[in-house]
Design a protein around this motif. Sequence first.
Motif, PDB file in Angstrom:
ATOM      1  N   ALA A  86       3.609   1.219   1.627  1.00 23.42           N
ATOM      2  CA  ALA A  86       4.706   1.195   0.645  1.00 23.42           C
ATOM      3  C   ALA A  86       4.622   2.412  -0.275  1.00 23.42           C
ATOM      4  O   ALA A  86       5.645   3.015  -0.619  1.00 23.42           O
ATOM      5  N   ALA A 125       6.144   5.547   1.266  1.00 23.68           N
ATOM      6  CA  ALA A 125       7.492   5.433   1.817  1.00 23.68           C
ATOM      7  C   ALA A 125       8.360   6.620   1.417  1.00 23.68           C
ATOM      8  O   ALA A 125       8.123   7.283   0.404  1.00 23.68           O
ATOM      9  N   ILE A 131       0.650  -2.057  10.570  1.00 27.63           N
ATOM     10  CA  ILE A 131       1.188  -2.555   9.301  1.00 27.63           C
ATOM     11  C   ILE A 131       2.607  -2.043   9.091  1.00 27.63           C
ATOM     12  O   ILE A 131       3.481  -2.735   8.576  1.00 27.63           O
ATOM     13  N   LEU A 176       6.839  -3.837   8.595  1.00 32.26           N
ATOM     14  CA  LEU A 176       7.471  -3.535   7.312  1.00 32.26           C
ATOM     15  C   LEU A 176       8.694  -2.652   7.500  1.00 32.26           C
ATOM     16  O   LEU A 176       9.653  -2.737   6.749  1.00 32.26           O
ATOM     17  N   ASP A 177       8.637  -1.755   8.491  1.00 25.87           N
ATOM     18  CA  ASP A 177       9.774  -0.913   8.828  1.00 25.87           C
ATOM     19  C   ASP A 177      10.216  -0.031   7.655  1.00 25.87           C
ATOM     20  O   ASP A 177      11.407   0.109   7.388  1.00 25.87           O
ATOM     21  N   PHE A 178       9.242   0.490   6.919  1.00 33.94           N
ATOM     22  CA  PHE A 178       9.561   1.488   5.888  1.00 33.94           C
ATOM     23  C   PHE A 178       9.397   2.872   6.502  1.00 33.94           C
ATOM     24  O   PHE A 178       8.298   3.240   6.898  1.00 33.94           O
ATOM     25  N   ASP A 179      10.468   3.630   6.564  1.00 32.70           N
ATOM     26  CA  ASP A 179      10.353   4.998   7.073  1.00 32.70           C
ATOM     27  C   ASP A 179       9.560   5.821   6.086  1.00 32.70           C
ATOM     28  O   ASP A 179       9.747   5.702   4.877  1.00 32.70           O
ATOM     29  N   ARG A 192      13.246  -3.082   0.296  1.00 29.83           N
ATOM     30  CA  ARG A 192      13.288  -1.705   0.764  1.00 29.83           C
ATOM     31  C   ARG A 192      13.737  -0.765  -0.358  1.00 29.83           C
ATOM     32  O   ARG A 192      13.147   0.292  -0.586  1.00 29.83           O
ATOM     33  N   VAL A 226      10.945  -0.309  -2.864  1.00 27.02           N
ATOM     34  CA  VAL A 226       9.874   0.535  -2.315  1.00 27.02           C
ATOM     35  C   VAL A 226      10.282   2.008  -2.355  1.00 27.02           C
ATOM     36  O   VAL A 226       9.461   2.882  -2.627  1.00 27.02           O
ATOM     37  N   PHE A 227      11.578   2.255  -2.118  1.00 24.16           N
ATOM     38  CA  PHE A 227      12.047   3.641  -2.114  1.00 24.16           C
ATOM     39  C   PHE A 227      12.419   4.123  -3.516  1.00 24.16           C
ATOM     40  O   PHE A 227      13.036   5.163  -3.666  1.00 24.16           O
ATOM     41  N   LEU A 255       2.589  -9.081   3.980  1.00 22.80           N
ATOM     42  CA  LEU A 255       2.701  -7.620   3.963  1.00 22.80           C
ATOM     43  C   LEU A 255       3.881  -7.195   3.098  1.00 22.80           C
ATOM     44  O   LEU A 255       3.789  -6.244   2.314  1.00 22.80           O
ATOM     45  N   GLU A 256       4.990  -7.908   3.224  1.00 24.14           N
ATOM     46  CA  GLU A 256       6.165  -7.571   2.418  1.00 24.14           C
ATOM     47  C   GLU A 256       5.900  -7.843   0.939  1.00 24.14           C
ATOM     48  O   GLU A 256       6.295  -7.059   0.076  1.00 24.14           O
ATOM     49  N   ALA A 308       3.868  -5.086  -0.400  1.00 23.12           N
ATOM     50  CA  ALA A 308       4.702  -3.907  -0.637  1.00 23.12           C
ATOM     51  C   ALA A 308       5.479  -4.059  -1.945  1.00 23.12           C
ATOM     52  O   ALA A 308       5.622  -3.096  -2.711  1.00 23.12           O
TER      53      ALA A 308
END
Lengths: 500, 500
Positions: A135, A138, A257, A261-264, B100, B103-104, B128-129, B132
């Motif tokens: 995270a 990210a 991990i 989570l799929d955070f680019d 998301r 996080v960004f 995990l989320e 994050a």
Amino acid sequence: MTHTRMRVVRAGIDTYQQPVVYMHRECEICRSEGFAAMTRVEVQLGQRTLIATLNVVVGDLVTVDEAALSEAAWSALAPQPGELASFRHPEPAASVGALRSKVFGGRLDESQYLALMQDAVASRLSDLELAAFVAASAGERLDQSETTALTRAMLTVGQRLDWGEGLVLDKHCVGGLPGNRTTPIVVAIIAALGYRIPKTSSRAITSPAGTADTMEVLAPVALDLPDMRRVVEREGGCIVWGGNVRLSPADDIVIRIQRPLDFDSDGQLVASVLSKKVAAGSTHVLIDIPVGPTAKVRSDAAGTRLATRLGGTASALGLQLDVYRSDGRQPVGVGIGPALEALDVLKVLRNNADAPADLRERSVALAGALLDMVPGTTPGTGVARANEVLDSGRALAKFLAICEAQGGFREPPHAEFTADVTAGASGRIAAIDNRRLARIAKLAGAPGSPAAGLATAWRIGDVVQRGQPLFTVHAQSRGELAYALEYAATAVPFALEEAA
Amino acid sequence: MTHTRMRVVRAGIDTYQQPVVYMHRECEICRSEGFAAMTRVEVQLGQRTLIATLNVVVGDLVTVDEAALSEAAWSALAPQPGELASFRHPEPAASVGALRSKVFGGRLDESQYLALMQDAVASRLSDLELAAFVAASAGERLDQSETTALTRAMLTVGQRLDWGEGLVLDKHCVGGLPGNRTTPIVVAIIAALGYRIPKTSSRAITSPAGTADTMEVLAPVALDLPDMRRVVEREGGCIVWGGNVRLSPADDIVIRIQRPLDFDSDGQLVASVLSKKVAAGSTHVLIDIPVGPTAKVRSDAAGTRLATRLGGTASALGLQLDVYRSDGRQPVGVGIGPALEALDVLKVLRNNADAPADLRERSVALAGALLDMVPGTTPGTGVARANEVLDSGRALAKFLAICEAQGGFREPPHAEFTADVTAGASGRIAAIDNRRLARIAKLAGAPGSPAAGLATAWRIGDVVQRGQPLFTVHAQSRGELAYALEYAATAVPFALEEAA
């Protein structure tokens, strides 16, 4: 200080890569150490240590005299019969300070990334801590110097292949586009022309097929390093599953991990790709970046940022790198799913009349661009060379030879059940949702059932008539077929507009 | 669409609050759904659904015809005998977009925080989320409006106590200071003066004792809501364990992830504290913020930031709030550990000659400040009123009455094994490391063994002679005593300087 030791047994529970130890609530160690559910526990067995997460048994999975290990813990510690393990509170991971600093917005140096990757590989960082690291990285939160430092750290904690003198070529796609299965064709072309291309590829985690899944339909891919080396020394190229070779164990852990989570993260993506390429001994690498609203990279600006970061990091590592930006608005080829994609690959290699033109064109373009990177060649000649070796059947012959060297070629299987999904209206196809297509193929059973998936030849701009089949779902069981069709009915992957 | 259903059994495995489902690798559902280890699985049992993490059984924990549930999953779903459950891929959590965005680096609004907390409570967000989310909120990454929005969201997904007309007082310490056990004394003083103070408190997670652990040495604390209400209606106050009352279930979940990660976040701390206070029906709250280099809040500046954020959020929620900033450089009282702290509390309430003066002084100061918040009272008279009720024995009588109402008062136990740790040199105590003292008490067995911990009356500025006992370790077993002494020998918690 003495610690009570206990016999270890196999729990027979697969928790993926997370090591878990199961101890009875009433066992002496839990009581004396104050261990509770989810405590991190250091397990020592002879000279081998591992940090595992504790699950507390209140039933009869274990007795008070034994501790059970999950599959990951069992294979990491490989206990001898009758061996006793000791258990203690682990020292806090050395890299926790670095993690904290990154979470709070700091910039880390190479020694801090090294500490993080060492602790990740030693499972001294918990999954929660790894998720926090993902995270905190990210977006663009790693700058160029941090990306290089992370890549170097991943390299340091893994092994590195040495192919001796000469070039080592590679190609890689950042992913996200269903059916974009150019790798087997590109490897065949490059190796047929006498270049070395030792390709490792991944299995699907969130997609309906990874290159390794597709290739496995055609030949064994779970080779170990000596076998991989033998294949490459004999045929110049290979297409094996990277999970068995484990060239970048730190990256494997971060990806485990990162995927759910799929955070680019540009920085982590670049470190992931390039640490594996350098570890594989590559000297010249071409990266395919498909750009499209439902691909991984969604805009030209994002593609440019990623390309710049790839270039900067490769340069710092002494790796020649070029980027090929491709159309990511729609799938490539006809099939989506391991066997269906393998069929497309074979048709292209065999120059069949019904071979998908877009898959061939894209494979040739990528092979050509990679060939043009070779020092001493005339720029712009790559595509012609690629076409020639494909037309002549030499690429097919090389591909079959590689399959034989990996353990034997086989034809792809066919699904037992199929059903068409038809257009509910007439119109021109304005957009295709890659993610929905991928989801339908996965619901149909891909990649677990290799023959499952879907097939469609429609592309943006085509005009369909109401009632025409839009795609065919392939499944190995009636239940999976129904499951995929149910989703397809509500989440239509084709957007139609009135035909002019 | 039909889904195969399976019998559910109890796995007898405690994974703390994380629901886990154990299914055999070869079972029809794993195969048809493509479930693999660590897949998130929605379990439906009658009208009840739960999202759990899958652990894949390759041994004999379950057969191919049954699924086993971890303790958390078992108690959440409460299966009837013979009941069949169905299993499917969950829809992606609605709040994933909000997560998301945070996080960004985005700023979230109240509807987004509400979605996050709803999904957290429904276990639709994975650990995990959640990790994050905790990382993305670290430091000061939530602004004032976000902190208020998060607090409101936590309130919305929980329940709220209604005490009818009149004031409801409360006090809370942000924590981090060993032995700072003022709560039972403050509650006794406030209730003895006729005010209502329904206090919920927590058990230790990373400390050697929480208020609930200490209070449990003296009386039962695991009351449910109706019992808590009965006690408060009879005696005006209570000191019960909040974990049983679960006033802010969303906060319980965030804390479960936040504690092992140990990332400070002003926003999450404020939302955590104030959501519980408002849910408990409080109208006037005093917050104790100890400041010191080894306390939770390390500097005056950090204390001011936190106080400002607390004030802003309380104001938005219509809660009267005051902050009492206290000395966090050293422990309070003599004992560290449940029973040893309970002894200190009793000595103060009983006006014993050897009662720790600092604990009494601090409790009176806090009670006084809280009394001064009451509308209509003369400011500055609180401390005198608190002293009077303590000196007169009315606070003690009230405390014993509360204990009786909660299930019966009992005297604290004594540890079986004790050992002194002596000064290795002479000198003036320049600093005391709260964290090391806490660690020693925990290694000695606190809070699991209530009588375990350590006792020390030394304070900064005192002069000790070489060989004098610095502290006494209390333990319930020889092993734990040795364990604590071993650590104490390497991590001395007292820094000495040459005495002038």
